[in-house]
Design a protein around this motif. Sequence first.
Motif, PDB file in Angstrom:
ATOM      1  N   VAL A 225       0.263  -6.278   5.391  1.00  0.00           N
ATOM      2  CA  VAL A 225      -1.069  -5.682   5.296  1.00  0.00           C
ATOM      3  C   VAL A 225      -1.563  -5.856   3.868  1.00  0.00           C
ATOM      4  O   VAL A 225      -0.843  -5.603   2.903  1.00  0.00           O
ATOM      5  N   PHE A 226      -2.799  -6.295   3.733  1.00  0.00           N
ATOM      6  CA  PHE A 226      -3.434  -6.502   2.432  1.00  0.00           C
ATOM      7  C   PHE A 226      -4.543  -5.488   2.241  1.00  0.00           C
ATOM      8  O   PHE A 226      -5.284  -5.170   3.182  1.00  0.00           O
ATOM      9  N   SER A 227      -4.640  -4.931   1.039  1.00  0.00           N
ATOM     10  CA  SER A 227      -5.725  -4.010   0.694  1.00  0.00           C
ATOM     11  C   SER A 227      -6.270  -4.415  -0.662  1.00  0.00           C
ATOM     12  O   SER A 227      -5.524  -4.877  -1.528  1.00  0.00           O
ATOM     13  N   LEU A 228      -7.563  -4.239  -0.867  1.00  0.00           N
ATOM     14  CA  LEU A 228      -8.207  -4.729  -2.086  1.00  0.00           C
ATOM     15  C   LEU A 228      -9.403  -3.876  -2.453  1.00  0.00           C
ATOM     16  O   LEU A 228     -10.188  -3.475  -1.588  1.00  0.00           O
ATOM     17  N   GLY A 229      -9.562  -3.621  -3.740  1.00  0.00           N
ATOM     18  CA  GLY A 229     -10.732  -2.898  -4.217  1.00  0.00           C
ATOM     19  C   GLY A 229     -10.451  -2.269  -5.565  1.00  0.00           C
ATOM     20  O   GLY A 229      -9.333  -2.314  -6.080  1.00  0.00           O
ATOM     21  N   ARG A 230     -11.492  -1.693  -6.149  1.00  0.00           N
ATOM     22  CA  ARG A 230     -11.279  -0.929  -7.379  1.00  0.00           C
ATOM     23  C   ARG A 230     -10.405   0.275  -7.054  1.00  0.00           C
ATOM     24  O   ARG A 230     -10.606   0.942  -6.029  1.00  0.00           O
ATOM     25  N   LEU A 231      -9.426   0.543  -7.885  1.00  0.00           N
ATOM     26  CA  LEU A 231      -8.510   1.644  -7.626  1.00  0.00           C
ATOM     27  C   LEU A 231      -9.155   2.961  -8.026  1.00  0.00           C
ATOM     28  O   LEU A 231      -8.866   3.544  -9.053  1.00  0.00           O
ATOM     29  N   VAL A 232     -10.072   3.405  -7.168  1.00  0.00           N
ATOM     30  CA  VAL A 232     -10.793   4.666  -7.355  1.00  0.00           C
ATOM     31  C   VAL A 232     -10.662   5.476  -6.073  1.00  0.00           C
ATOM     32  O   VAL A 232     -10.328   4.958  -5.009  1.00  0.00           O
ATOM     33  N   ALA A 233     -10.938   6.752  -6.181  1.00  0.00           N
ATOM     34  CA  ALA A 233     -10.649   7.683  -5.088  1.00  0.00           C
ATOM     35  C   ALA A 233     -11.336   7.328  -3.772  1.00  0.00           C
ATOM     36  O   ALA A 233     -10.731   7.406  -2.701  1.00  0.00           O
ATOM     37  N   ARG A 234     -12.607   6.925  -3.830  1.00  0.00           N
ATOM     38  CA  ARG A 234     -13.338   6.722  -2.572  1.00  0.00           C
ATOM     39  C   ARG A 234     -12.828   5.558  -1.744  1.00  0.00           C
ATOM     40  O   ARG A 234     -13.150   5.450  -0.561  1.00  0.00           O
ATOM     41  N   LYS A 235     -12.023   4.684  -2.337  1.00  0.00           N
ATOM     42  CA  LYS A 235     -11.473   3.556  -1.579  1.00  0.00           C
ATOM     43  C   LYS A 235     -10.342   3.988  -0.639  1.00  0.00           C
ATOM     44  O   LYS A 235     -10.004   3.270   0.296  1.00  0.00           O
ATOM     45  N   GLY A 236      -9.723   5.128  -0.899  1.00  0.00           N
ATOM     46  CA  GLY A 236      -8.719   5.658   0.017  1.00  0.00           C
ATOM     47  C   GLY A 236      -7.332   5.057  -0.098  1.00  0.00           C
ATOM     48  O   GLY A 236      -6.528   5.164   0.841  1.00  0.00           O
ATOM     49  N   PHE A 237      -7.004   4.474  -1.217  1.00  0.00           N
ATOM     50  CA  PHE A 237      -5.658   3.898  -1.371  1.00  0.00           C
ATOM     51  C   PHE A 237      -4.571   4.963  -1.250  1.00  0.00           C
ATOM     52  O   PHE A 237      -3.483   4.710  -0.725  1.00  0.00           O
ATOM     53  N   ASP A 238      -4.857   6.155  -1.756  1.00  0.00           N
ATOM     54  CA  ASP A 238      -3.855   7.224  -1.693  1.00  0.00           C
ATOM     55  C   ASP A 238      -3.506   7.580  -0.252  1.00  0.00           C
ATOM     56  O   ASP A 238      -2.328   7.788   0.087  1.00  0.00           O
ATOM     57  N   THR A 239      -4.499   7.633   0.602  1.00  0.00           N
ATOM     58  CA  THR A 239      -4.245   7.953   2.006  1.00  0.00           C
ATOM     59  C   THR A 239      -3.540   6.808   2.718  1.00  0.00           C
ATOM     60  O   THR A 239      -2.714   7.031   3.607  1.00  0.00           O
ATOM     61  N   LEU A 240      -3.865   5.581   2.334  1.00  0.00           N
ATOM     62  CA  LEU A 240      -3.176   4.420   2.895  1.00  0.00           C
ATOM     63  C   LEU A 240      -1.691   4.462   2.532  1.00  0.00           C
ATOM     64  O   LEU A 240      -0.820   4.199   3.380  1.00  0.00           O
ATOM     65  N   ILE A 241      -1.385   4.810   1.287  1.00  0.00           N
ATOM     66  CA  ILE A 241       0.012   4.940   0.865  1.00  0.00           C
ATOM     67  C   ILE A 241       0.686   6.081   1.621  1.00  0.00           C
ATOM     68  O   ILE A 241       1.834   5.966   2.073  1.00  0.00           O
ATOM     69  N   GLU A 242      -0.039   7.173   1.784  1.00  0.00           N
ATOM     70  CA  GLU A 242       0.492   8.318   2.523  1.00  0.00           C
ATOM     71  C   GLU A 242       0.779   7.952   3.976  1.00  0.00           C
ATOM     72  O   GLU A 242       1.674   8.514   4.621  1.00  0.00           O
ATOM     73  N   ALA A 243       0.039   6.998   4.510  1.00  0.00           N
ATOM     74  CA  ALA A 243       0.237   6.566   5.893  1.00  0.00           C
ATOM     75  C   ALA A 243       1.440   5.648   6.057  1.00  0.00           C
ATOM     76  O   ALA A 243       1.941   5.472   7.181  1.00  0.00           O
ATOM     77  N   TRP A 244       1.905   5.052   4.951  1.00  0.00           N
ATOM     78  CA  TRP A 244       2.921   4.005   5.082  1.00  0.00           C
ATOM     79  C   TRP A 244       4.254   4.466   5.664  1.00  0.00           C
ATOM     80  O   TRP A 244       4.885   3.734   6.448  1.00  0.00           O
ATOM     81  N   PRO A 245       4.760   5.662   5.346  1.00  0.00           N
ATOM     82  CA  PRO A 245       5.990   6.110   6.012  1.00  0.00           C
ATOM     83  C   PRO A 245       5.858   6.156   7.537  1.00  0.00           C
ATOM     84  O   PRO A 245       6.821   5.856   8.263  1.00  0.00           O
ATOM     85  N   PHE A 246       4.665   6.493   8.036  1.00  0.00           N
ATOM     86  CA  PHE A 246       4.441   6.497   9.487  1.00  0.00           C
ATOM     87  C   PHE A 246       4.470   5.081  10.049  1.00  0.00           C
ATOM     88  O   PHE A 246       4.939   4.848  11.157  1.00  0.00           O
ATOM     89  N   VAL A 247       3.957   4.126   9.260  1.00  0.00           N
ATOM     90  CA  VAL A 247       4.014   2.723   9.675  1.00  0.00           C
ATOM     91  C   VAL A 247       5.461   2.264   9.742  1.00  0.00           C
ATOM     92  O   VAL A 247       5.888   1.609  10.699  1.00  0.00           O
ATOM     93  N   LEU A 248       6.254   2.642   8.740  1.00  0.00           N
ATOM     94  CA  LEU A 248       7.647   2.198   8.673  1.00  0.00           C
ATOM     95  C   LEU A 248       8.514   2.790   9.778  1.00  0.00           C
ATOM     96  O   LEU A 248       9.535   2.205  10.158  1.00  0.00           O
ATOM     97  N   GLU A 249       8.104   3.931  10.315  1.00  0.00           N
ATOM     98  CA  GLU A 249       8.845   4.510  11.438  1.00  0.00           C
ATOM     99  C   GLU A 249       8.843   3.567  12.639  1.00  0.00           C
ATOM    100  O   GLU A 249       9.819   3.463  13.380  1.00  0.00           O
ATOM    101  N   LYS A 250       7.734   2.846  12.830  1.00  0.00           N
ATOM    102  CA  LYS A 250       7.607   1.927  13.958  1.00  0.00           C
ATOM    103  C   LYS A 250       7.929   0.492  13.573  1.00  0.00           C
ATOM    104  O   LYS A 250       8.415  -0.286  14.395  1.00  0.00           O
TER     105      LYS A 250
END
Length: 433
Positions: A225-250
């Motif tokens: 999975v690729f993600s791109l953008g300015r590393l600012v809050a509204r881009k949601g990178f933090d939530t994407l990282i928070e989602a990754w353990p759930f991705v790794l479960e599957k």
Amino acid sequence: MVQSGGKCLLISTHHLPLVGGALTVYDALARYGVGRIEILTASHDYHSGEEVAGWREFDAHAGYIIHRLSALRVGKGISPRSNPLQWLKLSLTSRLVRKRVLRAVRTLLSDGGYSCLCIGDMGFLGWIANHKKILGGIRIVQYVHGEEVSQQAHSARAEKARRAILDKVDGIITVSRFTADILIEKGVAPDKILVSHNGVDLNRFTGVLPPNARSDLDLPLGPLVFSLGRLVARKGFDTLIEAWPFVLEKIPNASLIIGGIGMEEQALKGQVQALNLQRNITFLGAVSEECLARYYGAADVFALPNRTMPDGETEGFGLVFLEAAAMATPSVGGRAGGAVEAIVNGETGFLVTPTSPKEIAEAICRLLQDDGLRSQMGQAARLHAEQNGWHEKVQAFLAFTADAQALTGLKSDTLVQGDRPDLGVKSQNEKTL
């Protein structure tokens, strides 16, 4: 003298080779405008005050005329309460910069051949609209990407100044219906607005991936999975990282690569370490223009769960989703701002609740685990991108900047119904002033 169907001077506080979505848009407009659009911008980065690395080489090969001043705005503001002396110095410097900018604009426009001035930065250049009379009455158009009007102004005075700019310009180009609706809510007449979704450079994002792209980019061979953008809050990178353990479960071998730089970089890297995800999540830093298409195409999914911030700051459109689509890569984006117009939900990707890590993970896993669905959505994404190339976008832009009525019959973009001073630093391909 204003000439119907003449050139447009587009002014922006910064430009390529610096990185930014709006800069990519202005570059594409000028390149596809075939001599009809020129750029006025800065040779120095207002953030650092340093000269932009490589700007001379970029300008020499841009294919269109770029005029540069050392600066078109000053750096970050300082509160008069926190440091009165520095605030006063900054204010005086800002006035001096504005005088130089206005003189440069008048000099360029006095050459004739221009039918319009397009302001590309409302927050720091919108003030130019106040000087329409001394600019010869030329048509002035404001380009609005989204956050300039969706984000709450820092004061009532600032909001009043913003509204005055919208009143004084002759037309407004917005990148989404979402942004247009905000403008209408602020009292802008609908027939003053052109909705023009960002286009994608199909000559650059061809949909064709070179052989061995992943190995050439030193990317993992598993689900990616690729993600791109300015590393600012509204881009949601933090939530994407928070989602990754759930991705790794599957999908235990799934990898996430994040491209971009910004103020949240250290916090995001700390989050990855705290979740012990260093093996699965990699930060690329700034991604070069030469490699960008390959990153999009090498990934199985593009993900950016953008969100709207409490002060209204949000994604005006989301050019990254269209770029991914052009490389036949389906997207997962946040159901917020203009991103809902960049992704066709269920066809070119999925829109998700941007504050729900589990929902983000489910959408990503659905695409990674279903080769047929991913291929189908990738093909649909490419077709969607092909319908949003730059040729039609530039045609609409030029028609609107010359005369709004000239848009009649265009299908891709729509009006919403209802003594010569020295300019300073010059580009190598700039005409002699």
